[in-house]
Motif scaffolding. Sequence first.
Motif, PDB file in Angstrom:
ATOM      1  N   TRP A  30      19.802  28.837  68.279  1.00 17.18           N
ATOM      2  CA  TRP A  30      20.587  28.371  67.133  1.00 17.18           C
ATOM      3  C   TRP A  30      20.111  29.053  65.851  1.00 17.18           C
ATOM      4  CZ3 TRP A  30      19.553  25.861  62.548  1.00 17.18           C
ATOM      5  CH2 TRP A  30      20.670  25.405  61.850  1.00 17.18           C
ATOM      6  N   ILE A  31      18.789  29.130  65.670  1.00 20.09           N
ATOM      7  CA  ILE A  31      18.237  29.781  64.479  1.00 20.09           C
ATOM      8  C   ILE A  31      18.673  31.239  64.430  1.00 20.09           C
ATOM      9  CG2 ILE A  31      16.092  30.592  63.395  1.00 20.09           C
ATOM     10  CD1 ILE A  31      14.805  27.951  64.482  1.00 20.09           C
ATOM     11  N   LYS A  34      22.204  31.962  63.332  1.00 21.31           N
ATOM     12  CA  LYS A  34      22.438  31.805  61.898  1.00 21.31           C
ATOM     13  C   LYS A  34      21.952  33.002  61.087  1.00 21.31           C
ATOM     14  CE  LYS A  34      24.112  27.714  62.257  1.00 21.31           C
ATOM     15  NZ  LYS A  34      25.531  27.532  62.100  1.00 21.31           N
ATOM     16  N   SER A  73      16.810  34.153  55.731  1.00 25.55           N
ATOM     17  CA  SER A  73      17.780  33.431  56.558  1.00 25.55           C
ATOM     18  C   SER A  73      17.101  32.747  57.737  1.00 25.55           C
ATOM     19  CB  SER A  73      18.857  34.381  57.087  1.00 25.55           C
ATOM     20  OG  SER A  73      19.625  34.905  56.046  1.00 25.55           O
ATOM     21  N   ASP A  75      13.913  31.791  57.895  1.00 21.69           N
ATOM     22  CA  ASP A  75      13.100  30.694  57.387  1.00 21.69           C
ATOM     23  C   ASP A  75      13.954  29.492  57.003  1.00 21.69           C
ATOM     24  OD1 ASP A  75      10.426  29.791  56.768  1.00 21.69           O
ATOM     25  OD2 ASP A  75      11.061  29.838  54.671  1.00 21.69           O
ATOM     26  N   THR A  76      15.082  29.728  56.348  1.00 15.38           N
ATOM     27  CA  THR A  76      15.974  28.633  55.952  1.00 15.38           C
ATOM     28  C   THR A  76      16.510  27.897  57.170  1.00 15.38           C
ATOM     29  OG1 THR A  76      16.618  29.794  53.934  1.00 15.38           O
ATOM     30  CG2 THR A  76      18.111  28.081  54.720  1.00 15.38           C
ATOM     31  N   ALA A  77      16.982  28.649  58.173  1.00 12.60           N
ATOM     32  CA  ALA A  77      17.520  28.019  59.384  1.00 12.60           C
ATOM     33  C   ALA A  77      16.424  27.270  60.139  1.00 12.60           C
ATOM     34  CB  ALA A  77      18.162  29.071  60.278  1.00 12.60           C
ATOM     35  N   ASN A  79      13.641  25.968  58.949  1.00 16.00           N
ATOM     36  CA  ASN A  79      13.202  24.779  58.213  1.00 16.00           C
ATOM     37  C   ASN A  79      14.131  23.599  58.396  1.00 16.00           C
ATOM     38  OD1 ASN A  79      10.778  25.769  57.180  1.00 16.00           O
ATOM     39  ND2 ASN A  79      11.798  26.724  55.437  1.00 16.00           N
ATOM     40  N   THR A  80      15.413  23.834  58.661  1.00 16.14           N
ATOM     41  CA  THR A  80      16.333  22.714  58.889  1.00 16.14           C
ATOM     42  C   THR A  80      15.977  21.954  60.160  1.00 16.14           C
ATOM     43  OG1 THR A  80      17.968  24.019  60.109  1.00 16.14           O
ATOM     44  CG2 THR A  80      18.237  23.891  57.714  1.00 16.14           C
ATOM     45  N   MET A  81      15.231  22.602  61.048  1.00 13.34           N
ATOM     46  CA  MET A  81      14.824  21.961  62.302  1.00 13.34           C
ATOM     47  C   MET A  81      13.354  21.562  62.289  1.00 13.34           C
ATOM     48  SD  MET A  81      16.801  24.308  65.031  1.00 13.34           S
ATOM     49  CE  MET A  81      17.298  23.003  66.146  1.00 13.34           C
ATOM     50  N   HIS A  84       8.453  26.041  61.170  1.00 12.10           N
ATOM     51  CA  HIS A  84       7.975  26.895  60.086  1.00 12.10           C
ATOM     52  C   HIS A  84       7.710  28.290  60.643  1.00 12.10           C
ATOM     53  CE1 HIS A  84       7.729  23.344  57.669  1.00 12.10           C
ATOM     54  NE2 HIS A  84       7.121  22.756  58.663  1.00 12.10           N
TER      55      HIS A  84
END
Length: 91
Positions: A30-31, A34, A73, A75-77, A79-81, A84
Amino acid sequence: MSCTASFLTSSAVRQGCVLAPALFRIAIDWIMSKCTDKAGVSVGQSLFTDIDYADDAVLFAEDDEEWLSILESVDTAANTMGIHTYPGQKL
């Protein structure tokens, strides 16, 4: 096959749990989905964007100027889960 509604958890999957590899693979896929719109190298008619194995991931990019954007991108994706990232080295 029946599906259930989403639910929140308050604990993590224990290391060694038989579900851990499958859940990690789903999360990493998934990461990467994205983040790989700018990543990738073409070899013939094939586009290679990333390689994932165990707890490591490699992203490919033809343009060095895109790296910062790609890594942000990821790191942002992640971090939503609650994952790190550690960018490591660009080879």
